[in-house]
Write a protein that holds these residues in place. Sequence first.
Motif, PDB file in Angstrom:
ATOM      1  N   THR A  55       0.831  -1.205   0.000  1.00 35.98           N
ATOM      2  CA  THR A  55       0.000   0.000   0.000  1.00 35.98           C
ATOM      3  C   THR A  55       0.863   1.251   0.000  1.00 35.98           C
ATOM      4  N   ASN A  56       0.308   2.319  -0.558  1.00 42.84           N
ATOM      5  CA  ASN A  56       0.965   3.621  -0.538  1.00 42.84           C
ATOM      6  C   ASN A  56       0.595   4.356   0.748  1.00 42.84           C
ATOM      7  N   THR A  57       1.246   5.492   0.981  1.00 42.93           N
ATOM      8  CA  THR A  57       0.991   6.246   2.218  1.00 42.93           C
ATOM      9  C   THR A  57      -0.456   6.728   2.306  1.00 42.93           C
ATOM     10  N   ASP A  58      -1.121   6.904   1.151  1.00 46.23           N
ATOM     11  CA  ASP A  58      -2.513   7.356   1.164  1.00 46.23           C
ATOM     12  C   ASP A  58      -3.507   6.189   1.268  1.00 46.23           C
ATOM     13  N   GLY A  59      -2.977   4.977   1.418  1.00 44.01           N
ATOM     14  CA  GLY A  59      -3.848   3.814   1.567  1.00 44.01           C
ATOM     15  C   GLY A  59      -4.167   3.104   0.274  1.00 44.01           C
ATOM     16  N   SER A  60      -3.823   3.710  -0.860  1.00 41.05           N
ATOM     17  CA  SER A  60      -4.079   3.058  -2.144  1.00 41.05           C
ATOM     18  C   SER A  60      -3.081   1.916  -2.352  1.00 41.05           C
ATOM     19  N   LEU A  61      -3.413   1.031  -3.276  1.00 37.57           N
ATOM     20  CA  LEU A  61      -2.556  -0.127  -3.515  1.00 37.57           C
ATOM     21  C   LEU A  61      -1.360   0.230  -4.403  1.00 37.57           C
ATOM     22  N   THR A  62      -0.226  -0.372  -4.109  1.00 37.46           N
ATOM     23  CA  THR A  62       0.921  -0.281  -4.995  1.00 37.46           C
ATOM     24  C   THR A  62       0.682  -1.205  -6.194  1.00 37.46           C
ATOM     25  N   ASP A  63       1.572  -1.148  -7.159  1.00 38.12           N
ATOM     26  CA  ASP A  63       1.443  -2.054  -8.309  1.00 38.12           C
ATOM     27  C   ASP A  63       1.480  -3.511  -7.850  1.00 38.12           C
ATOM     28  N   ARG A  64       2.361  -3.813  -6.895  1.00 38.02           N
ATOM     29  CA  ARG A  64       2.454  -5.188  -6.402  1.00 38.02           C
ATOM     30  C   ARG A  64       1.183  -5.572  -5.643  1.00 38.02           C
ATOM     31  N   GLY A  65       0.648  -4.630  -4.875  1.00 37.14           N
ATOM     32  CA  GLY A  65      -0.599  -4.896  -4.167  1.00 37.14           C
ATOM     33  C   GLY A  65      -1.738  -5.191  -5.119  1.00 37.14           C
ATOM     34  N   ASN A  66      -1.834  -4.409  -6.188  1.00 35.35           N
ATOM     35  CA  ASN A  66      -2.873  -4.644  -7.196  1.00 35.35           C
ATOM     36  C   ASN A  66      -2.699  -5.995  -7.871  1.00 35.35           C
ATOM     37  N   LYS A  67      -1.454  -6.350  -8.159  1.00 39.59           N
ATOM     38  CA  LYS A  67      -1.190  -7.622  -8.822  1.00 39.59           C
ATOM     39  C   LYS A  67      -1.613  -8.791  -7.932  1.00 39.59           C
ATOM     40  N   ILE A  68      -1.307  -8.680  -6.634  1.00 45.88           N
ATOM     41  CA  ILE A  68      -1.659  -9.748  -5.703  1.00 45.88           C
ATOM     42  C   ILE A  68      -3.173  -9.922  -5.624  1.00 45.88           C
ATOM     43  N   LEU A  69      -3.902  -8.824  -5.486  1.00 46.61           N
ATOM     44  CA  LEU A  69      -5.360  -8.937  -5.389  1.00 46.61           C
ATOM     45  C   LEU A  69      -5.972  -9.453  -6.683  1.00 46.61           C
TER      46      LEU A  69
END
Length: 276
Positions: free
Chosen positions: A216-230
């Motif tokens: 996650t980014n500091t604003d709570g949004s997903l990083t590229d890796r976070g998006n890929k995992i989900l």
Amino acid sequence: MFKGVKDKVIVVTGGTGVLGSTMTRALASKGAKVAVLGRNLDKANTLADEINKSGGIAIGISADVCDKEALVTAHAKINKKLGPVDILINGAGGNHPDGTTSQEFYSEENQKDARTFFDMELDGMDHVFRLNFMGTFLPTQVFAKDMIGRKDCSILNISSVSAVLPLTKVPAYSAAKAAISNFTQWMSVYFAKEGIRVNALVPGFFLTEQNRTLLTNTDGSLTDRGNKILSQTPMERFGDPEDLVSTLLWLCDPASRFVTGTTVAVDGGFCAYNGV
């Protein structure tokens, strides 16, 4: 017939982490006498005090899971204060930057400032293997002695989805967790005649102190890796630490008396999904 873990003496290594503390609280809430084992004594004592104030029984113990002498000392303290150990949860583990690559794929191009497979340091690899594998081997060697000749004893290791499907960028961690899954099977056979069951939990992706900034980014949004995992998780969410509790309690309960040598995934379907 579920007997539960009431009055069982349970050691939880890595017991102050996000997942470890959730497991510790859950076990204590069911009447277990819990030893919270971590490197930071203040954190372990804080969690133990919280549990005791809520009516549970817990003690904080400081020990490095890679230091056998420290574990032997911790073992003596636990025996004196709580009694012989019935159940061991090997929850300590983690990764290290020097055991990772900065990119998913190797390419001769764009290697400036990148950490490639060829740049990985032995110290980083050794740290990850010692923490995850030896940090499971040594506590088991020390605490499992209490289980010999007694009923309803078990060991629960913590593996990872990366042991099933090696994740990009984390070769040391993936290999170390694969070793945990293999070691779980080996121990389950070795201790079978004594009735000591050995299993492993395979958590999916949970937001912990170690991986939050990766997912996650500091604003709570997903990083590229976070998006890929989900995108590869059929349930389309990260796990909540509480999602581990029911499986934890089942594997610790004598009701699962014929379950040994298995790894149980709590991952929202990640390991079952092949991407199509």
